[in-house]
Design an enzyme around this catalytic site. Structure first.
Site, PDB file in Angstrom:
ATOM      1  N   CYS A  79       0.841  -1.196   0.000  1.00  0.00           N
ATOM      2  CA  CYS A  79       0.000   0.000   0.000  1.00  0.00           C
ATOM      3  C   CYS A  79       0.881   1.252   0.000  1.00  0.00           C
ATOM      4  O   CYS A  79       1.636   1.460  -0.943  1.00  0.00           O
ATOM      5  CB  CYS A  79      -0.973  -0.034   1.177  1.00  0.00           C
ATOM      6  SG  CYS A  79      -2.317   1.178   1.008  1.00  0.00           S
ATOM      7  N   HIS A 184      -3.929  -4.623  -0.192  1.00  0.00           N
ATOM      8  CA  HIS A 184      -3.541  -5.184   1.098  1.00  0.00           C
ATOM      9  C   HIS A 184      -3.650  -6.709   1.053  1.00  0.00           C
ATOM     10  O   HIS A 184      -4.758  -7.245   1.201  1.00  0.00           O
ATOM     11  CB  HIS A 184      -4.449  -4.646   2.211  1.00  0.00           C
ATOM     12  CG  HIS A 184      -4.194  -3.225   2.567  1.00  0.00           C
ATOM     13  ND1 HIS A 184      -3.241  -2.850   3.498  1.00  0.00           N
ATOM     14  CD2 HIS A 184      -4.748  -2.081   2.114  1.00  0.00           C
ATOM     15  CE1 HIS A 184      -3.237  -1.540   3.609  1.00  0.00           C
ATOM     16  NE2 HIS A 184      -4.146  -1.045   2.776  1.00  0.00           N
ATOM     17  N   GLU A 186      -2.828  -8.743   3.306  1.00  0.00           N
ATOM     18  CA  GLU A 186      -3.235  -9.207   4.636  1.00  0.00           C
ATOM     19  C   GLU A 186      -4.738  -9.066   4.857  1.00  0.00           C
ATOM     20  O   GLU A 186      -5.279  -9.593   5.833  1.00  0.00           O
ATOM     21  CB  GLU A 186      -2.455  -8.465   5.727  1.00  0.00           C
ATOM     22  CG  GLU A 186      -2.906  -7.049   6.015  1.00  0.00           C
ATOM     23  CD  GLU A 186      -2.379  -6.009   5.050  1.00  0.00           C
ATOM     24  OE1 GLU A 186      -2.576  -4.813   5.315  1.00  0.00           O
ATOM     25  OE2 GLU A 186      -1.771  -6.387   4.017  1.00  0.00           O
TER      26      GLU A 186
END
Length: 204
Positions: A79, A184, A186
């Protein structure tokens, strides 16, 4: 060991949890020596570019990070962390980045239709543009999670995937051992975990 750079900006807990979920040891660190000892480095980041780059340089971690990049160590920016890899950003001013990938960071409003909301927030698909090892486990058109108002603009040879948001926006980049993803991983479910797995296999 994978080092996650802690310079006061980033969603560190989610990242650490994701790597734990795929069975890889990580160390969240503010120590330059840990960056040297690590096999791989993650550069996270959320918020504004100017604030982040100021904190990164003030922490004393920017120069060791650049040194490890030049030594060939795999580095993944996520990001805002991806945007910091570039030469310069024009987010609320003009700020220098790490210059590990030639290019600039500019508002997505410059290229997307006026009726689309900013930031781009939510799930969107990936279109592969150049081969990258981080997608060795990922089918094209897989969906990942984005939250961003600014995008990287650079030579096409560095762009490994785009996403369509009224215009093709840079979703991921690579310059040798330097990788970056605008989304992202995650927060991207199993697809994101597979991308992190693939990064852990780079150079192994």
């Amino acid at each position: 060991m994978i080092a996650i750079v802690n310079y006061g900006v980033g969603n560190l807990f989610s990242l650490e949890s994701s790597f734990n979920a795929i069975g890889h040891k990580v160390l969240v660190t503010s120590s330059p020596s840990d960056l040297k000892d690590a096999e791989r480095i993650i550069l996270p980041g959320v918020g504004a570019f100017g604030d982040a780059t100021e904190k990164l340089f003030a922490s004393g971690l920017a120069e060791p990070l650049i040194d490890e990049a030049k030594n060939g160590k795999p580095i993944l920016g996520i990001c805002l962390g991806m945007q910091l890899l570039f030469t310069k950003s024009y987010e609320f001013g003009e700020f220098d980045g790490l210059n590990l990938i030639p290019g600039t960071v500019r508002p997505i409003r410059e290229v997307i239709p006026n009726d689309l909301k900013i930031p781009q927030m939510g799930w969107n698909s990936l279109t592969f543009t150049n081969p990258s090892a981080i997608y060795s486990r990922t089918p094209e058109n897989s969906y990942v999670y984005f939250v961003h108002s600014y995008s990287a603009f650079c030579d096409e040879r560095y762009i490994t995937a785009t996403t369509d948001y009224g215009a093709p926006l840079t979703a991921s980049v690579q310059n040798g051992n330097i990788y970056g993803v605008q989304y992202h991983p995650e927060k991207s479910g199993n697809v994101g975990l597979d991308i992190l797995r693939a990064f852990c296999e780079v150079g192994a």
